[in-house]
Design an enzyme around this catalytic site. Structure first.
Site, mmCIF file in Angstrom:
data_model
loop_
_atom_site.group_PDB
_atom_site.id
_atom_site.type_symbol
_atom_site.label_atom_id
_atom_site.label_comp_id
_atom_site.label_asym_id
_atom_site.label_seq_id
_atom_site.Cartn_x
_atom_site.Cartn_y
_atom_site.Cartn_z
ATOM 1 N N ARG A 51 0.807 -1.222 0.000
ATOM 2 C CA ARG A 51 0.000 0.000 0.000
ATOM 3 C C ARG A 51 0.841 1.273 0.000
ATOM 4 O O ARG A 51 0.593 2.194 -0.770
ATOM 5 C CB ARG A 51 -0.889 0.073 1.249
ATOM 6 C CG ARG A 51 -2.256 -0.479 1.099
ATOM 7 C CD ARG A 51 -2.727 -0.951 2.450
ATOM 8 N NE ARG A 51 -1.761 -1.910 2.944
ATOM 9 C CZ ARG A 51 -1.734 -3.187 2.579
ATOM 10 N NH1 ARG A 51 -2.652 -3.649 1.782
ATOM 11 N NH2 ARG A 51 -0.807 -4.019 3.022
ATOM 12 N N LYS A 80 25.401 -3.426 -0.839
ATOM 13 C CA LYS A 80 26.873 -3.437 -0.886
ATOM 14 C C LYS A 80 27.453 -2.758 0.338
ATOM 15 O O LYS A 80 28.665 -2.579 0.447
ATOM 16 C CB LYS A 80 27.365 -2.677 -2.121
ATOM 17 C CG LYS A 80 26.911 -3.251 -3.442
ATOM 18 C CD LYS A 80 27.497 -2.392 -4.564
ATOM 19 C CE LYS A 80 26.976 -2.791 -5.921
ATOM 20 N NZ LYS A 80 27.385 -1.824 -6.950
ATOM 21 N N ARG A 101 11.395 3.835 3.161
ATOM 22 C CA ARG A 101 11.033 2.865 4.207
ATOM 23 C C ARG A 101 12.274 2.077 4.544
ATOM 24 O O ARG A 101 13.026 1.657 3.653
ATOM 25 C CB ARG A 101 9.942 1.923 3.719
ATOM 26 C CG ARG A 101 9.757 0.753 4.664
ATOM 27 C CD ARG A 101 8.519 -0.013 4.406
ATOM 28 N NE ARG A 101 7.350 0.785 4.745
ATOM 29 C CZ ARG A 101 6.107 0.305 4.749
ATOM 30 N NH1 ARG A 101 5.898 -0.955 4.431
ATOM 31 N NH2 ARG A 101 5.092 1.083 5.063
ATOM 32 N N HIS A 129 5.371 5.952 11.518
ATOM 33 C CA HIS A 129 4.865 5.826 10.141
ATOM 34 C C HIS A 129 3.933 7.013 9.887
ATOM 35 O O HIS A 129 2.714 6.872 9.832
ATOM 36 C CB HIS A 129 4.123 4.495 10.000
ATOM 37 C CG HIS A 129 3.869 4.061 8.590
ATOM 38 N ND1 HIS A 129 3.965 4.912 7.505
ATOM 39 C CD2 HIS A 129 3.505 2.851 8.081
ATOM 40 C CE1 HIS A 129 3.673 4.235 6.397
ATOM 41 N NE2 HIS A 129 3.389 2.983 6.727
HETATM 42 N N1 ASP Z 1 1.448 -1.328 6.708
HETATM 43 C C1 ASP Z 1 1.699 -0.925 8.068
HETATM 44 C C2 ASP Z 1 3.181 -0.651 8.287
HETATM 45 O O1 ASP Z 1 3.935 -0.628 7.340
HETATM 46 C C3 ASP Z 1 1.149 -1.888 9.069
HETATM 47 C C4 ASP Z 1 1.765 -3.260 9.099
HETATM 48 O O2 ASP Z 1 2.682 -3.580 8.341
HETATM 49 O O3 ASP Z 1 1.282 -4.052 9.910
HETATM 50 O O4 ASP Z 1 3.571 -0.421 9.413
#
Ligand code: ASP
Length: 373
Positions: A51, A80, A101, A129
Site C-alpha cells: 500500500r 553493498k 522505508r 509511520h
Molecule cells: N502497513 C503498516 C506498516 O507498514 C502496518 C503493518 O505492516 O502491519 O507499518
C-alpha cells in the site's frame, strides 16, 4: 517544513491544510493532473510494502510526475554496504523528493540529515509511520467529521506497531480524545509514547488485555497486525499472533457508528465476514492513502521549490554526544557508518535520556557532569 520524519513535524494547522487539499483532490482530480509535471519521486523501500509504496507511486503519477524506484533494498547499493546518509545524498542528484522505508528505527531521520531534497518517512522499523497516520486522519475526518472528543481503541501489537505510535502522537493534540490500549502484556505501548505523549499531556487512557471490555464506548477501533518481523523469538510471535481476532460476534457489543480501521495488511486480526459490515472502513482507508500522499507531495515540493531542503532541524533539548550507546538492536545508530551516538534529555525531573534516532530510553544513567551540550 522540509521533511516529514515524524507526524509531529506537522502542526495541527498543516494537518488540516493537507486534509483539505486531499478532499479537494478527491472532488476535482483533473485540476491536479499536471501539478507535478516533470518532477520525480524516488521510492527507496528497504522493507516489504504494498500500500505505502504503490500509493506513493500512484500519487505521483496522478499529479503528472515520474517515479524512480529500486525494486527492493537488495538490489540497491545498500546491499553493498552503502550508508543511508550516502544513499540519500546520491539520490538527491536524481530526484526531487524521496519516500523512504527502512527496517531500522531512525533511518529516514539520518537520510534527512544529508539529503538535499525532502525526505518522507514511509515507515522506520517499529518506530513511526507518519504518512499512515495522515491516511488514518483523512479517513477519520471523512468517516467521523472531526478529530476531537473521540474514544479510540488501539488493539494488537502496540509495542512494535509503528502506525499506532504515530497515530497516538497525532490524536493527542486534539481536545477530548481518550485512548483504550488493548494488547497482551508483552506487546504494550512503549514507555516513550505512554509517558511522554499520554501522561505528559494528561490524556485519559486505559490499558486492558480484553478487547471487548470497552467496545461499547469506542468511536474508533484501530486493529493492528502482530509485527512478526520485529520479533527476535519466533516462538514468542507464534504464541502472540492470534491474541485478537475481530469477528461479527464481538462486534455486537460495538456501537452502530464505530469505525473499524486497520493500516493493513491484515493477517488474521479481522475475520473476512467483517468486511461487509458498514463499520468496516479499512479498504476506504487504503484509498485515502493515495489522496493524502498526493497532498503531501504537493506541499513538500511547493515549499521546497528552488530551495535545497537542507538538514532537518533537530530538537533543541540538552543532549549527550558519544557518551552513551543505544542498546536497541533495531536502531540505525548501531549500523550507520560514523554516526554520532546522540541522546536527548526528555524528562529533566527523572533525568531521562532518549536516543535521538529511535527514542528508546538510555539504559545507563549519565553521570553528573558528563553532558556535553
Ligand atoms: N502497513 C503498516 C506498516 O507498514 C502496518 C503493518 O505492516 O502491519 O507499518
Amino acid at each position: 517544513m522540509k521533511h516529514l520524519i515524524d507526524i509531529m513535524d506537522l502542526s495541527v494547522g498543516e494537518i488540516s491544510e493537507l486534509v483539505d487539499t486531499a478532499q479537494d483532490i478527491i472532488a476535482h482530480p483533473e485540476q491536479y493532473a499536471h501539478s507535478c509535471d516533470g518532477r520525480k519521486l524516488a521510492t527507496l523501500f528497504f522493507e516489504p510494502s504494498t500500500r505505502t509504496r504503490l500509493s506513493f507511486e500512484a500519487a505521483m503519477y496522478e499529479l503528472g510526475g515520474h517515479v524512480l524506484s529500486v525494486p527492493g533494498g537488495n538490489t540497491s547499493s545498500a546491499a553493498k554496504g552503502e550508508s543511508v546518509a550516502d544513499t540519500a545524498r546520491v539520490v538527491s542528484c536524481y530526484a526531487d523528493i524521496i519516500a523512504m522505508r527502512h527496517p531500522k528505527d531512525g533511518a529516514p531521520f539520518v537520510a534527512a540529515q544529508s539529503s538535499l531534497i525532502p525526505v518522507i518517512n514511509a515507515g522506520d522499523g517499529g518506530h513511526n509511520h507518519p504518512t499512515q497516520t495522515l491516511t488514518d486522519l483523512l479517513t477519520i475526518y471523512r468517516e467521523k467529521g472531526r478529530f476531537d472528543h473521540l474514544t479510540i481503541g488501539l488493539c494488537g501489537d502496540l509495542k512494535y506497531g509503528r502506525t499506532v505510535h504515530s497515530l497516538i502522537n497525532a490524536m493527542s493534540r486534539y481536545p477530548g480524545n481518550r485512548f483504550v490500549l488493548i494488547s497482551p502484556e508483552e506487546l504494550k505501548l512503549p514507555g516513550y509514547v505512554r509517558e511522554e505523549v499520554l501522561e505528559a499531556n494528561n490524556i485519559e487512557y486505559a490499558e486492558t488485555a480484553d478487547m471487548e471490555e470497552y467496545m461499547p464506548q469506542l468511536d474508533i477501533l484501530y486493529m493492528t497486525r502482530v509485527q512478526r518481523e520485529r520479533f527476535s523469538d519466533e516462538q514468542e510471535y507464534l504464541r502472540l499472533k492470534d491474541s485478537y481476532i475481530l469477528d461479527s460476534a464481538k462486534l455486537e457489543k460495538a456501537g452502530p457508528d464505530m469505525c473499524i480501521l486497520h493500516p493493513l495488511p491484515r493477517v488474521n486480526e479481522i475475520s473476512v465476514a467483517v468486511d461487509s459490515d458498514p463499520r468496516a472502513c479499512y479498504f476506504r482507508q487504503a484509498l485515502c492513502g493515495k489522496y493524502i500522499r498526493m497532498a503531501l507531495i504537493l506541499k513538500l515540493l511547493r515549499e521546497n521549490d528552488g530551495v535545497p531542503a537542507g538538514s532537518r532541524v533537530i530538537p533543541s533539548q540538552k543532549r549527550l554526544v558519544n557518551v552513551l550507546r543505544c542498546r536497541n538492536p533495531r536502531c540505525i545508530s548501531g549500523v550507520e557508518q560514523e554516526l554520532d551516538q546522540v541522546f536527548v534529555l526528555t524528562d529533566p525531573k527523572k533525568n531521562t535520556y532518549r536516543c535521538l534516532y529511535c527514542e528508546n530510553e538510555a539504559e545507563e544513567t549519565p553521570q553528573p557532569g558528563n553532558a556535553n551540550s
